[in-house]
Design an enzyme around this catalytic site. Structure first.
Site, short mmCIF file in Angstrom:
data_model
loop_
_atom_site.label_atom_id
_atom_site.label_comp_id
_atom_site.label_asym_id
_atom_site.label_seq_id
_atom_site.Cartn_x
_atom_site.Cartn_y
_atom_site.Cartn_z
N GLU A 1 0.28 -1.20 5.67
CA GLU A 1 1.35 -0.69 6.57
C GLU A 1 1.13 0.78 6.89
O GLU A 1 1.33 1.23 8.01
CB GLU A 1 2.71 -0.88 5.87
CG GLU A 1 3.91 -0.57 6.75
CD GLU A 1 4.20 0.91 6.85
OE1 GLU A 1 3.82 1.68 5.94
OE2 GLU A 1 4.78 1.33 7.88
N ASP B 1 0.83 -1.21 0.00
CA ASP B 1 0.00 0.00 0.00
C ASP B 1 0.86 1.26 0.00
O ASP B 1 2.06 1.21 0.26
CB ASP B 1 -0.94 0.02 1.22
CG ASP B 1 -0.17 0.07 2.54
OD1 ASP B 1 0.84 -0.66 2.67
OD2 ASP B 1 -0.59 0.83 3.43
N1 LIG Z 1 5.28 4.00 7.79
C1 LIG Z 1 4.27 4.80 8.43
C2 LIG Z 1 3.65 3.97 9.51
C3 LIG Z 1 2.68 4.69 10.36
C4 LIG Z 1 1.35 4.63 10.06
C5 LIG Z 1 0.42 5.24 10.86
C6 LIG Z 1 0.86 5.95 11.98
C7 LIG Z 1 2.21 6.02 12.30
C8 LIG Z 1 3.12 5.39 11.48
C9 LIG Z 1 4.91 6.06 9.04
O1 LIG Z 1 5.96 5.97 9.57
O2 LIG Z 1 4.34 7.11 8.94
C1 LIG Z 2 11.31 5.45 4.05
C2 LIG Z 2 10.81 5.29 5.44
C3 LIG Z 2 9.38 4.80 5.50
C4 LIG Z 2 8.87 4.70 6.88
C5 LIG Z 2 7.65 3.91 7.01
C6 LIG Z 2 6.53 4.36 6.09
O1 LIG Z 2 6.16 5.56 6.06
O2 LIG Z 2 6.04 3.53 5.29
ZN LIG Z 3 5.16 5.43 4.19
ZN LIG Z 4 6.69 2.38 3.93
#
Ligand SMILES: N[C@@H](Cc1ccccc1)C(=O)O
Ligand SMILES: CCCCCC(=O)O
Ligand SMILES: [Zn+2]
Ligand SMILES: [Zn+2]
Length: 512
Positions: free
Chosen positions: A196, A130
């Protein structure tokens, strides 16, 4: 007067003495530094994969609008089509007798590769299908068009960095392994979650459940997206820095809300709910959380100090004297998120109509919590800074503290050494460093399987021109980066086989 003069002279001579001692210490450290040993790999002749064949598959993958908007709210149709596309694009992978693939909870993909040597604990490589939404009016390219630069060296699309490059690179590496007729000694999983970006509750969490149900309770290590190889993190540093995320910061979503009397805008109160809330948010932005210079930051600064030009090399290799100065310098720009809990006001809502006093206003703040702090501490300090009973501060679900720190001695800790050495195979001149990932990943769902959990995205990003594109506008990836990522995963799959019992007879005098 004479006394004051004597004091100033004494102070000056002390300062000069300290500076001379620092310079001598830096000089001695520099000359005594052992040359970085050529990383020792038992699979030198591993071959190299070009991205020619992968590039069209990558571009096609980028065109699926697999957007996640909120927990359980994502584009199911495009996720389904994306997974079907992946299964159809790598027939030799999914027809291999050593590969099992499972669709988990309708849209996630778990690929299990069995190893020849069942006694070796398998590892897991994670990535996610995603992406975050596109604000098309901000982009100069179609956010899902996968348009290329004229010379074909770069492709623009959401997910190019985060995280479809890793999905494709891991599959291309596995495909190459199988095309060479290789069955690895050590088995592994490719775990592609489908949500994710909204916490992974439907994807990675369910993949973890499936593994547990199958009796897989231990993983040799877990590697997910994370820090990249950074170009020009600090001015003057000759080599790029490859941060390996050995922990990740916590994440706290806070709701701030104000409820007050509504009414006709012709008879307004001194402050409406919007004004009260705005003042509270302004206070929090003006009073950032404390700078924390912990041992990991200390080690990081020292690991790059001798590569820096004069006088930065003297300043950063003498933290006993210059730590406060270096801490202040780190608290600016991109490195700020390494040394403090960050505060980002990410959502704000209030008001109904121009002539109506707004009865409510609310906002969301996203804090990424420094590993040395906790959710409770952050909330308590926020309340003290806001200091206004009219503002209600409530943590939203899905918040979590920082992760445990994975073992990361470059020689003693085999999984860390494996990732570090594989990185050095692909990027021979980088400075590798164990660091906290400032963002969050699906690794939160795999922490019970291994204490060796790492977050790294094996691509090179220029800090000034690329980092803002992650979750931002005009996200893009170069062909060279895709190629490096494919080769990183392929080398990792090969190197992972040979580190189980370090070959005692194999040693280098200059080894760390
Ligand atoms: N990869 C995402 C994961 C995330 C989703 C939702 C809340 C916080 C973090 C980020 O770091 O932003
Ligand atoms: C490149 C770093 C990504 C952090 C996790 C995310 O936002 O999916
Ligand atoms: Zn991300
Ligand atoms: Zn990511």
């Amino acid at each position: 007067m004479r006394k004051a003069l004597k004091f100033v002279c004494a102070l000056l001579s002390l300062l000069i003495a300290l500076l001379v001692v620092s310079c001598i210490r830096t000089f001695l450290l520099t000359v005594s530094r052992s040359a970085a040993p050529t990383p020792c790999h038992r699979n030198e002749s591993q071959g190299y994969i070009t991205s020619e064949d992968a590039w069209p598959r990558f571009k096609k993958a980028l065109q699926f609008r697999t957007v996640s908007n909120a927990p359980h709210v994502y584009n199911r149709k495009d996720l389904q089509e994306f997974v079907t596309f992946l299964l159809q694009s790598y027939p030799q992978v999914f027809q291999s007798p050593h590969v099992r693939r499972d669709i988990i909870n309708e849209y996630s993909l778990l690929i299990s590769v069995s190893g020849k040597n069942r006694s070796l604990t398998p590892y897991l490589l994670a990535a996610h299908l995603d992406v975050v939404p596109v604000v098309q009016e901000e982009w100069t390219h179609d956010g899902f068009g996968a348009e290329e630069e004229d010379d074909g060296s770069m492709v623009y699309a959401r997910g190019a960095i985060d995280d479809k490059s890793n999905v494709i690179a891991q599959l291309e590496a596995l495909s190459f392994l199988i095309s060479k007729g290789i069955q690895p000694q050590r088995g592994f999983f490719l775990a592609f979650g489908h949500d994710e970006e909204v916490g992974g509750h439907d994807g990675a969490a369910r993949i973890a459940e499936e593994l547990w149900k199958r009796g897989i309770h231990d993983l040799d290590f877990v590697l997910d997206e994370g820090l990249t190889v950074l170009k020009d993190l600090f001015q003057g540093l000759p080599n790029n820095i490859a941060g390996i995320g050995v922990t990740e910061k916590g994440s706290l979503h806070l709701n701030l809300s104000v409820h007050s009397e509504g009414g006709h805008s012709s008879m307004p109160p001194k402050q409406t709910s919007i004004g009260i809330l705005s003042a509270a948010l302004a206070k929090l932005e003006a009073n950032q959380h404390d700078i924390i210079f912990d041992e990991m930051t200390h080690n990081f600064v020292e690991s790059i100090s001798l590569d820096m030009p004069f006088p930065l090399n003297v300043v950063t290799s003498n933290l006993w004297l210059f730590k406060p100065l270096v801490a202040r310098a780190l608290a600016k720009g991109v490195s700020e998120s390494m040394v403090r809990t960050t505060t980002a006001v990410t959502m704000f809502q209030g008001g109904l109509k121009p002539n109506v006093i707004p009865p409510t206003a609310w906002a969301v703040i996203n804090h990424r919590i420094h590993p040395k702090q906790t959710i409770a501490e952050i909330i308590d300090r926020n309340r003290a800074v806001v200091n206004d009973k009219r503002v209600t501060i409530t943590p939203l679900p899905g918040s979590y503290n920082a992760h445990p720190v994975s073992p990361h001695h470059p020689k003693k800790d085999r999984p860390y050494r494996l990732i570090r050495d594989t990185l050095l195979q692909i990027y021979p001149n980088v400075v590798t460093a164990p660091l906290p990932l400032v963002a969050n990943t699906d690794t939160k769902h795999y922490l019970s399987f291994s204490k060796h959990v790492f977050r790294h995205n094996p691509i090179v990003l220029d800090v000034k021109t690329e980092l803002h594109r992650i979750h931002g506008r005009d996200e893009r990836l170069s062909k060279a980066n895709l190629e490096s990522a494919i080769n990183f995963y392929y080398h990792l799959m090969m190197n992972a086989d040979s580190d189980e019992h370090p070959d005692k007879s194999h040693s280098h005098s200059s080894e760390l």
